[in-house]
Scaffold this motif. Structure first.
Motif, PDB file in Angstrom:
ATOM      1  N   SER A 695       0.806  -1.220   0.000  1.00 20.56           N
ATOM      2  CA  SER A 695       0.000   0.000   0.000  1.00 20.56           C
ATOM      3  C   SER A 695       0.836   1.266   0.000  1.00 20.56           C
ATOM      4  O   SER A 695       0.343   2.338  -0.351  1.00 20.56           O
ATOM      5  N   ASN A 699      -0.914   5.032  -5.328  1.00 22.95           N
ATOM      6  CA  ASN A 699      -2.041   5.926  -5.615  1.00 22.95           C
ATOM      7  C   ASN A 699      -2.401   5.904  -7.094  1.00 22.95           C
ATOM      8  O   ASN A 699      -2.818   6.898  -7.668  1.00 22.95           O
ATOM      9  N   PRO A 706     -12.614   0.897  -8.885  1.00 26.67           N
ATOM     10  CA  PRO A 706     -11.749   1.302  -7.760  1.00 26.67           C
ATOM     11  C   PRO A 706     -11.671   0.252  -6.645  1.00 26.67           C
ATOM     12  O   PRO A 706     -12.636  -0.459  -6.364  1.00 26.67           O
ATOM     13  N   GLU A 708      -8.869  -0.125  -2.864  1.00 25.16           N
ATOM     14  CA  GLU A 708      -7.686   0.364  -2.172  1.00 25.16           C
ATOM     15  C   GLU A 708      -6.920  -0.814  -1.592  1.00 25.16           C
ATOM     16  O   GLU A 708      -7.441  -1.932  -1.498  1.00 25.16           O
ATOM     17  N   LEU A 709      -5.689  -0.564  -1.204  1.00 23.01           N
ATOM     18  CA  LEU A 709      -4.870  -1.577  -0.563  1.00 23.01           C
ATOM     19  C   LEU A 709      -4.701  -1.248   0.903  1.00 23.01           C
ATOM     20  O   LEU A 709      -4.533  -0.083   1.277  1.00 23.01           O
ATOM     21  N   SER A 710      -4.743  -2.271   1.727  1.00 25.09           N
ATOM     22  CA  SER A 710      -4.589  -2.095   3.172  1.00 25.09           C
ATOM     23  C   SER A 710      -3.326  -2.819   3.638  1.00 25.09           C
ATOM     24  O   SER A 710      -2.587  -3.387   2.832  1.00 25.09           O
ATOM     25  N   ALA A 754      -6.961  -6.205  -0.225  1.00 24.37           N
ATOM     26  CA  ALA A 754      -7.712  -5.079  -0.775  1.00 24.37           C
ATOM     27  C   ALA A 754      -8.786  -4.645   0.218  1.00 24.37           C
ATOM     28  O   ALA A 754      -9.247  -5.425   1.058  1.00 24.37           O
ATOM     29  N   THR A 755      -9.196  -3.385   0.084  1.00 22.97           N
ATOM     30  CA  THR A 755     -10.248  -2.854   0.945  1.00 22.97           C
ATOM     31  C   THR A 755     -11.024  -1.792   0.162  1.00 22.97           C
ATOM     32  O   THR A 755     -10.556  -1.311  -0.878  1.00 22.97           O
ATOM     33  N   ASN A 756     -12.200  -1.466   0.658  1.00 22.34           N
ATOM     34  CA  ASN A 756     -13.024  -0.411   0.055  1.00 22.34           C
ATOM     35  C   ASN A 756     -13.186  -0.607  -1.456  1.00 22.34           C
ATOM     36  O   ASN A 756     -12.998   0.305  -2.247  1.00 22.34           O
ATOM     37  N   TRP A 757     -13.545  -1.827  -1.848  1.00 23.99           N
ATOM     38  CA  TRP A 757     -13.662  -2.094  -3.281  1.00 23.99           C
ATOM     39  C   TRP A 757     -15.062  -1.758  -3.803  1.00 23.99           C
ATOM     40  O   TRP A 757     -16.051  -1.780  -3.071  1.00 23.99           O
TER      41      TRP A 757
END
Length: 831
Positions: A695, A699, A706, A708-710, A754-757
């Protein structure tokens, strides 16, 4: 009175130690260091945890004995520069630390703990390591090194962020308390006395204490503030510049650092021991008076330092010899040993005395003879005579031969290499799990042990004083690009066996060729190779091989038939010749930033009979950091094309799938400019598989939608898997995936989930470590246009090389996207 045994354990030095001399400025500083008798021990968990700024400051400004104690050798980490993992990576990271110490002037110690990967709790870490054993090592190092203060890199609590980190602080604190108790590990007292450390500090900072600067100003008895950016005019560098170069040796971890200039502050928080007012070393006598000396030694050192002539360092030799005589009469055995080694090195440097023993061969074989070239050079006008050379099957008197100024003396001698250990790291000679088993005595804490033959040169100086120099045999050659290169000679068995493939994948009942590269360095004639097949694996009991040219690799291939069921076999073959048995591999690890090392483990290869169905034939693979996955894909039957970034601009339609290696986007941030091309390939029917990225600094878009990576990871390789949607195509085609496919995994499940996908993604798998909520970001799948995009944080880069059956079945499904690949449709669409 307890009798002490002084342990003289030799580390492997870079050959510049023997072929070059430090500058006059460095010699001048080293003379000053003779009068500094303070010591600092820095504790951490991994090779790259070190704070090189503090090590450089204490070693080069305060001139204290400064050492770094790394509990592990970093074997469980990852590798940004090659595909070495596990034990091989530990060998490289050991060398990276030793190279760092050559730059910043510190010493290096290790415990027997194995880096088993990320750990979330200190309890898990200490249980796996066997806390008492690591504590034994830590107390041994404290009693041997005798630090006045200890600095831990991490706090002894969850703020450390990693069970190994926390454990390093916990071990340090307990070891400090127990090292002074004669009832604790009393067998160590045959070698050392007990030792009482004055204070223990945590190397804190704004990441743990946001108001650290004001705390240091208002609580001076608790916090100390150290300027590690101060400039050293003698060395021509600031301590942070030295630290930047030292830190940059951790190339496998991608830790290149800036050569910072200007003031820079580090903070120390008192955790144990006596209070202080001005300095962490308050009330510590750091001069020779601590040994009972009545200033004779200190005054002599001060006089030598003040009169040192940087243009003619040999003029100080007589003074240094007198200082050496005074030190030899001192009753403090610890400081006498430390300073006698230092002053002998300084005398050698002042004389410009170079001693080399060179071999024309980089590899020696036990029980053979080698011709060596002995070379001596006195680059000063100071009169020196060579008296004797002692070493391996060699004891030569040289009748008072005077070394003329800057003129080489050299001669050759044939030496017999008697029975000797072969080159292999001492900590890897026995099987291990989370703790190295070391039966060899007195190796606790030692960074590494020299296997190369060594010779001692005895000299008489002008005033009849003696000096002995011990050097290893080295191999030196010139590369037309890199210049002069050298390393200590390697010791090899006469015959070595290397598997062409470390793992071979069979379908049940399939017949395949198994191949080994066998090299006879010192034997010729006929030999018998024994594959040692068992448990339903069929093949020859033995195979004959002929060696006609010594040193030329021969390739031995034979057919093996797998059982008609899922099975695996660790194959430990051996070869017999002339009544001797040989079963060792030969691995040479060589990178530009380290001295080459040889490993000689027992040869083995893994045979795996696996019912795995693949879909698709030709895949493109863009390798990331330290990636062995392409080899495994070839074993599965895929045609693998290793591609470069530029290949992403066109021609992707020829591939059934496009796979990105681990950390590819971290290693190549310029991949972002090809995002549109990659997504277009998916849209037209392609399969894209992206393995995990970290992570940090990420960016840029990775997928069509979309996410994000955690920093979430599941570190328990046996963590229960939850198949949250058993009907998901990715779990059903071409292989039906069940919970059994997640048995026998190694080290971890996955990392950097991954997070918030976006809602377009499916996440059919979740799992968690004990006591935590399930995490489902290890596998994201989405249909995009006519193709499929997959992002996975599952650690396939570990599981596939380890031969985990279920990992192969799942990765095959991921490559297909859970659907049949229609390559013709993809090509037509691209047109």
């Amino acid at each position: 009175m307890i009798k002490k045994t002084l342990l003289f354990l030799f580390l492997l030095f870079n050959l510049s130690t023997f072929s070059q001399n430090p500058s006059s400025g460095e010699i001048h500083q080293n003379i000053k260091k003779l009068g500094s008798l303070g010591s600092v021990l820095y504790f951490a968990a991994h090779p790259d945890d070190e704070n090189t700024r503090l090590i450089s400051y204490y070693a080069n400004d305060k001139l204290y004995e400064t050492a770094y104690f790394s509990l592990t050798r970093g074997d469980g980490g990852q590798n940004l520069i090659g595909d070495e993992k596990g034990d091989q990576l530990g060998v490289i990271r050991t060398q990276e630390l030793l190279q760092a110490r050559k730059i910043d002037g510190g010493k290096q110690f290790f415990s027997r703990a194995v880096d088993f990967g990320y750990s979330k709790t200190v309890d898990e870490t200490l249980e796996k390591w066997n806390e008492d054993s690591i504590l034994y090592d830590a107390i041994w190092v404290i009693r041997e090194f005798q630090p006045d203060i200890i600095i831990t890199r991490f706090p002894p609590d969850a703020r450390a962020g990693h069970g190994h980190h926390t454990a390093s602080a916990v071990i340090a604190m307990k070891a400090m308390e127990l090292a002074s108790d004669p009832k604790v590990f009393p067998n160590q007292l045959d070698h050392f006395s007990t030792w009482e450390v004055k204070r223990l500090f945590i190397n804190t900072g704004p990441w743990w204490e946001p108001k650290i600067d004001s705390l240091a100003a208002t609580m001076p008895g608790v916090y100390a503030k150290v300027n590690v950016g101060a400039y050293n005019a003698i060395l021509g560098k600031s301590y942070s510049e030295i630290a930047g170069k030292s830190r940059s040796q951790h190339k496998t971890q991608g830790f290149g650092a800036a050569l910072s200039k200007g003031n820079r502050w580090e903070y120390l928080e008192l955790k144990q021991g006596e209070s202080f007012i001005n300095s962490p070393m308050d009330d510590v006598d750091t001069q020779w008076s601590r040994t009972g000396d009545n200033n004779k030694i200190q005054n002599a050192i001060d006089a030598c330092y003040s009169t040192f002539n940087e243009n003619a360092p040999w003029e100080s030799v007589d003074q240094l010899l007198k200082i050496r005589g005074l030190i030899s009469e001192n009753n403090d055995e610890h400081w006498k040993r430390v300073k006698m080694q230092e002053i002998n090195e300084i005398i050698q440097s002042c004389l410009g005395l170079v001693v080399e023993v060179l071999s024309d061969d980089n590899i020696w074989v036990k029980d053979t003879e080698e011709e060596l070239n002995f070379r001596l050079l006195n680059r000063s006008p100071y009169p020196i005579k060579i008296d004797q050379i002692q070493g391996l099957a060699f004891d030569t008197l040289i009748s008072n031969t005077l070394l003329s100024t800057n003129e080489w003396i050299d001669f050759s001698k044939v030496i017999s290499l008697e029975e000797s250990q072969c080159s292999h790291p001492y900590w890897l000679r026995e099987d291990h799990d989370a703790f190295f088993n070391i039966s060899e005595k007195n190796m606790t804490g030692v960074a590494e042990k020299s296997i190369s033959p060594r010779f001692t040169f005895s000299f008489t100086l002008d005033n009849e004083d003696k000096i002995d120099l011990e050097v290893p045999v080295i191999y030196k050659h010139v590369d037309r690009v890199k210049g002069e290169l050298s390393h200590q000679v390697f010791i090899s068995p006469p015959i070595t066996i290397h598997p062409v493939s470390e793992m071979i994948l069979f379908k049940p009942g399939e017949k395949r060729q198994v191949e080994f590269q066998i090299t006879s360095i010192a034997e010729s004639g006929s030999a018998t190779f024994y594959p040692v097949l068992s448990d339903g694996w069929k093949g020859p009991e033995k195979v004959t091989i002929e060696f006609t040219t010594m040193g030329k690799p021969e390739y031995l291939s034979f057919e093996v038939e797998a059982p008609k069921r899922a099975a695996e076999l660790l194959l430990y073959p051996y070869l017999e010749m002339n009544g001797k048995q040989f079963d060792k591999d030969q691995i040479i690890i060589d990178y530009d930033h380290m001295e080459a090392r040889m490993m000689g483990p027992r040869v083995k290869t893994k045979l795996l009979s696996l019912d795995v169905i693949t879909n698709g034939e030709h895949v493109a693979y863009l390798a990331g950091a330290g990636d062995e996955v392409p080899k495994m894909l070839k074993e599965m039957g895929y045609h693998v094309s290793l591609i470069s970034i530029d290949d992403l601009s066109s021609g992707l339609e020829q591939y059934d799938a496009l796979i990105f290696g681990v950390r590819a986007f971290n290693v190549y941030p310029e991949l972002a400019i090809y995002h549109e091309n990659i997504m277009k390939y998916v849209e037209l029917g392609g399969r894209v598989v992206m393995q995990y990225n970290t992570s940090r600094g990420m960016n840029i878009p990775l997928g069509p939608y979309p996410f994000e990576l955690s920093r979430v990871r599941v570190t328990d390789e046996n963590a229960k898997v939850n198949l949250t949607d058993t009907k998901d195509p990715i779990l059903n085609y071409p292989n039906k995936i069940s919970e059994k496919d997640f048995d026998f995994w190694v080290q971890e499940r996955g990392l950097y989930f991954a997070t918030n996908w976006s809602k377009e993604y499916r996440s059919p798998i979740s799992w968690s470590d004990s006591g935590e909520d399930p995490s489902s970001g290890s596998l994201l799948v989405t249909d995009y246009g006519k193709g499929v995009y997959v992002y996975t944080s599952i650690s396939f880069f570990r599981q596939l090389p380890a031969g985990v059956p279920g990992a192969y079945r799942l990765f095959s499904n991921i490559i297909s996207g859970g659907k049949e690949i229609n390559k013709l449709e993809l090509k037509n669409n691209d047109r």
